[in-house]
Structures are given as C-alpha cells and as structure tokens.
Design an enzyme around this catalytic site. Structure first.
Site, PDB file in Angstrom:
ATOM      1  N   SER A   1       0.835  -1.201   0.000  1.00  0.00           N
ATOM      2  CA  SER A   1       0.000   0.000   0.000  1.00  0.00           C
ATOM      3  C   SER A   1       0.875   1.259   0.000  1.00  0.00           C
ATOM      4  CB  SER A   1      -0.959  -0.041   1.200  1.00  0.00           C
ATOM      5  OG  SER A   1      -1.896   0.991   1.139  1.00  0.00           O
TER       6      SER A   1
ATOM      7  N   ASP B   1      -9.861  -4.726  -4.467  1.00  0.00           N
ATOM      8  CA  ASP B   1      -9.241  -3.609  -3.736  1.00  0.00           C
ATOM      9  C   ASP B   1     -10.130  -2.359  -3.832  1.00  0.00           C
ATOM     10  OD1 ASP B   1      -5.993  -2.763  -2.972  1.00  0.00           O
ATOM     11  OD2 ASP B   1      -7.433  -1.172  -3.379  1.00  0.00           O
TER      12      ASP B   1
ATOM     13  N   HIS C   1      -8.474  -4.520   0.226  1.00  0.00           N
ATOM     14  CA  HIS C   1      -7.149  -3.908   0.395  1.00  0.00           C
ATOM     15  C   HIS C   1      -6.466  -4.331   1.702  1.00  0.00           C
ATOM     16  CE1 HIS C   1      -4.096  -0.875  -0.537  1.00  0.00           C
ATOM     17  NE2 HIS C   1      -4.091  -0.610   0.755  1.00  0.00           N
TER      18      HIS C   1
END
Ligand SMILES: *[C@@H]1O[C@H](CO)[C@@H](O)[C@H](O)[C@H]1NC(C)=O
Ligand SMILES: *[C@@H]1O[C@H](CO)[C@@H](O)[C@H](O)[C@H]1NC(C)=O
Ligand SMILES: *[C@@H]1O[C@H](CO)[C@@H](O)[C@H](O)[C@H]1NC(C)=O
Ligand SMILES: *[C@@H]1O[C@H](CO)[C@@H](O)[C@H](O)[C@H]1NC(C)=O
Ligand SMILES: *[C@@H]1O[C@H](CO)[C@@H](O)[C@H](O)[C@H]1NC(C)=O
Ligand SMILES: *[C@@H]1O[C@H](CO)[C@@H](O)[C@H](O)[C@H]1NC(C)=O
Ligand SMILES: *[C@@H]1O[C@H](CO)[C@@H](O)[C@H](O)[C@H]1NC(C)=O
Ligand SMILES: *[C@@H]1O[C@H](CO)[C@@H](O)[C@H](O)[C@H]1NC(C)=O
Ligand SMILES: *[C@@H]1O[C@H](CO)[C@@H](O)[C@H](O)[C@H]1NC(C)=O
Length: 424
Positions: free
Chosen positions: A202, A350, A382
C-alpha cells in the site's frame, strides 16, 4: 521543530566523526529514551549538510529504548542521511537499520512501512515504540525478515516534513537510505555482494515502486535485486474518487493533500483557499490528521463525504494545476522503468484503487521488458490482501535474497488466497 541545543551540537560532532571514520558500531552516547521527532534535536541536519552527497551519513546512533528486544535483533541503529526532495532540492531523512542475530550478511531488505500520514511523529523510527497492536503486520514482517538472517532497513521515507504522496521524495529517501546503510556498513558487514530487495504494501508500495522506477536515473550505481509490491497504488488521480464518498479509507484524502502541501506550494495555497473555516466539515477538523497515526485517522474520517470540506465540493478534484501535480508526483510509471524483477500482488476487489490500474502499469512495464510475477487475488480487499499476500511475498523475497529467483518474462495469474477473515 528544529531546535539545536549546544549539547546536541557536541553530540552531533561526535556522531559525525563516527560516521566519517565509518566505525561499524558507533559509541553509545547515552542509553536514550525515545523522543518524538518533532521534539528530538537528533532529527535535525548538521550545518553544510546540503553539500554532502545523496546517501552520505550525517548522523548515526544506536536506536533508543529496547528496539532490539522488541524485534529480536542484535543491533538497531538510527541513521540520518542526505537525500533529495520532490523538487530535486537537497533534503535529508532518517532510517532505522536492524541487524539480525544470525545470518551471513548476504541479504538486505529495505522494508517501507505504510505510515501514510502527514504526522512526522508517526514516522517508523519513532512509531516503533507504540504498542504492537497499532502496527500490526509491520512487526511480524520485520521479525520474520530478521529471523531469516536478513538485515532490515526501514526508512522514514516521507522525510522530515512527513510528505506523504510526494512520491519523488519518497523514492529518493528510500534509495538514499540504502546508500547510507551501504556507506556505513560496507566492508564491515555488508559487501558489494550483499543482495538487496525492496518490499512495501500500500503506502509502502508507493515508496518502494518509486524507488524502483527512479533508481535508473537517481541511483544508477545501486544494484537492487528485486522488489515486492503489494496493494499497489499506481495512480492517485484515479484513486481519489474512490475515497471521497463514504470510504473507510477517506483519511487518505487529507493525508495526501497535506502531505503534498509540504512540498508543493500550489497545493498548500489551493487547499488553504478551499477548506471551509467553519461548519461541521471545517479546516480544523481536516488538519487534525497532522496529529494522527493512520489507523486513528482511518477510524476518525471513515465514511465521511470528504467533498464537504471544500468550498467547490467535488469540483475541487478537477483543477488542472492540481491534476498536473498529481500526474508528476503521485502517478507511477512516468519517471523510469524498474531495472529489477518485480512481484506484484493485489486484491481484485481492492477498494482504494481498482485492479485495472495495477493491470495497466504491469502491462506497461512488461512491454518495457521488466520481469514481473503478478498475482491477482480473488479473495478479500485492500486490508485483507496485506495478510493474504504476505507469505507469498516472503517466499519470493527469499528467492531473490538467496540468488535463487528464476523468473523471466511476465506471468499474470489469478490466485485465491484466504488467510485472514478481515472483511475489508
Ligand atoms: C520495551 O519497552 C516498552 C516500554 O518501556 C515495554 O512496554 C515493553 O514491554 C518492552 N518490550 C520488551 C520486549 O522488552
Ligand atoms: C530470536 O532470534 C534467534 C536467532 O534468529 C532465534 O533463535 C530465536 O528463536 C528468536 N527468538 C524469538 C523470541 O523469536
Ligand atoms: C564496491 O562498489 C563500489 C561502487 O560500485 C566500488 O567503488 C568499490 O570499489 C567496490 N568495493 C569492492 C571491495 O569491490
Ligand atoms: C491516472 O488516472 C487518471 C484518471 O482516471 C487518468 O486520466 C490517467 O490517464 C491515469 N494515468 C496513467 C498514467 O495511467
Ligand atoms: C469544526 O468541526 C468540528 C466537528 O468536526 C466541530 O466540533 C467544530 O466546532 C468545528 N469548528 C468550527 C469553527 O466550526
Ligand atoms: C462506516 O460504514 C460501514 C458500512 O456502512 C459501517 O459498517 C461502519 O460501522 C461505519 N463506520 C463508521 C466509523 O461510521
Ligand atoms: C548465506 O546464507 C544464505 C541463506 O541461508 C545462503 O543461500 C548463502 O549461500 C550464504 N552465503 C554465503 C556467502 O555463505
Ligand atoms: C482472472 O479474473 C478476472 C476477473 O477479475 C477474469 O476476467 C479473468 O478471466 C481471470 N483470469 C484467469 C486467467 O482466470
Ligand atoms: C475465507 O475463509 C473464511 C474462514 O476463515 C471463510 O469464512 C470465508 O468464507 C472465506 N472466504 C472466501 C472468499 O473463500
């Protein structure tokens, strides 16, 4: 923030001498308790630092407190080094280097943490002292890497202004942290044969990918053997609209805007002129993220309609100058092509960036002959993918760092990995 007492100056000179003579283990100056970066004079650069080379060590100390016992490392150092900011001007940053208890000095993992906030006191070198519950996987990834005998480098890649989303700066800070570690430990424990890999999920994938794409122009002498990039955020322009109406991740909007504002004067002025001074959605509330770690911020801003904070509402996101800056400083693939094999992993569902954005950058890099293993997970979102993809990333990195990776060309495949029961 930058207060330099006389005693610190003496400390600084001691540290510089240590750095200059490349002593592998600097003298312990004091046992030291961790102090937040905003208040700790150690987090300042010595005079004339601008004239040092990127990656040059400016200060080094043993990390304060008990980091070695928390992470089961033999040593932990803080290193302050010269870098280059998002506008290609001199800058500096800090990294934490963990030395494993076992191992043969053959592997260095540069692990970029998704701290994602414009709060400089949330920088990893200090946030490490917060309870593990607020750090989650970060702890097990670092201890896991150390237990495999890898050196682990963890830069505060947002730099001293916590410039989240200033991605050129994040990439530079990451590359220079590796240079700094090599400069300090080369010949003592690390050698030119030490294999190096990048890893980030991320927000960590942002710093890692930008390091990978900037390496060819910014640090051509640095050989990086591979990069594992999870939950990739290739295009902030495309991501923002997924976040401004009722998202759990809404906090990424004030994080990115205030992070960009630290180095992009237009964004500073644009955000200031657009935020409403009063009402329920006001500048004070928006700015409060400056004092929040990212998990607190996610919970605080969750589900808010973020466009309410701006005078022009949704139009805020269409300003052409704003979009130009995002394209230059926050969208991947514009500055170079990674010169190392990649492992990319992403949840098909996601919520921050649609998987198509990752498909697109992978395809572009594949056409430029980057070797990529790209795994799209049919399970989870996510947050879940950070756990679901973790073991696969470790496996891939172990191959890279032992020189056993046999990967050529590009492989894109769907996988179904269901490790966590996280709903996001
Ligand atoms: C490290 O120090 C903190 C704060 O003093 C303490 O809560 C924690 O238990 C210590 N951890 C270890 C592994 O010693
Ligand atoms: C700490 O690391 C050593 C060496 O890698 C290992 O033998 C030991 O089991 C680890 N301890 C813990 C508590 O993980
Ligand atoms: C290691 O690499 C650096 C930079 O490429 C080079 O200057 C140095 O001579 C090398 N050291 C050894 C021992 O080969
Ligand atoms: C990023 O996303 C925006 C908005 O969807 C799009 O216009 C732009 O082309 C994308 N940039 C890249 C490099 O794919
Ligand atoms: C700003 O918003 C908060 C709630 O988000 C509210 O408590 C505060 O009173 C507001 N400030 C002003 C000046 O309206
Ligand atoms: C946000 O919305 C989701 C789904 O509508 C809900 O489950 C969650 O409790 C909400 N969170 C907050 C902090 O309001
Ligand atoms: C160091 O350890 C790794 C992993 O255990 C191994 O693959 C490698 O051959 C070792 N290197 C040396 C120089 O002994
Ligand atoms: C992977 O999943 C996508 C849906 O996201 C589907 O369109 C595609 O056909 C799948 N690919 C393979 C090789 O199964
Ligand atoms: C993943 O595993 C959990 C049990 O741990 C199960 O409840 C869930 O249905 C599984 N999800 C998928 C998509 O298979």
């Amino acid at each position: 923030m930058l207060f330099l007492a006389e005693s610190c100056l003496i400390f600084l000179l001691t540290s510089l001498t240590e750095a200059a003579s490349l002593q592998p283990v600097p003298r312990q100056v004091s046992p030291g308790i961790p102090i937040p970066p905003r208040q700790d004079p150690w987090y300042t650069a010595p005079s004339d630092w601008e004239y040092r080379q990127p990656g040059e060590v400016l200060r080094i100390r043993r990390a304060p407190g008990n980091l070695t016992s928390v992470f089961n490392a033999s040593e932990a150092f803080n290193i302050l080094y010269r870098s280059t900011d998002t506008n290609y001007r001199p800058a500096w940053a800090v990294t934490t280097l963990f030395i494993p208890k076992t191992g043969n000095h053959s592997a260095l993992l540069s692990y970029q943490i998704p701290y994602n906030t414009p709060d400089v006191d949330a920088s990893p070198s200090y946030a490490f002292y917060a309870p593990p519950s607020t750090q989650g996987l970060v702890y097990t990834d670092i201890t896991g890497a150390l237990s495999r005998g890898w050196y682990v480098n963890v830069p505060d890649h947002e730099g001293p202004l916590a410039s989240f989303a200033c991605c050129v700066q994040e990439g530079h800070a990451t590359l220079d942290s590796i240079r700094a570690v090599k400069n300090q430990f080369q010949g003592w424990s690390l050698s030119n044969n030490t294999r190096i890999a990048l890893w980030g999920y991320s927000g960590g994938s942002i710093a890692s990918e930008w390091a990978a794409e900037l390496q060819v122009q910014y640090a051509p002498e640095l050989k990086i053997d591979g990069a594992a990039l999870g939950g990739l955020v290739p295009n902030l322009t495309a991501a923002l609209p997924n976040l401004y109406d009722g998202s759990y991740f809404a906090a990424l909007i004030p994080s990115a805007l205030l992070g960009l504002a630290t180095q992009q004067p237009f964004i500073r002025q644009y955000v200031d002129s657009e935020l409403k001074p009063s009402g329920q959605y006001n500048a004070t509330t928006f700015d409060s993220i400056r004092n929040m770690d990212i998990l607190s911020a996610f919970n605080f801003f969750a589900n808010q309609t973020m466009t309410n904070y701006f005078r022009s509402g949704i139009q805020f996101f269409s300003n052409p100058t704003f979009l130009d800056i995002l394209a230059r400083d926050s969208n991947m693939g514009e500055h170079g092509v990674p010169q190392m094999p990649l492992f990319v992993y992403k949840a098909i569902q996601d919520e921050i960036t649609v998987v198509a954005d990752s498909d697109a950058i992978v395809e572009r890099y594949c056409q430029a002959r980057v070797s990529i293993l790209y795994e799209r997970n049919t399970v989870g979102g996510h947050l879940a993918e950070e756990t679901n993809g973790d073991a696969r990333a470790f496996e891939w990195l172990a191959q890279v760092l032992s020189g056993m990776l046999e990967q050529s060309g590009c492989t894109v495949r769907n996988v179904s990995l269901n490790v966590t029961d996280s709903l996001l």
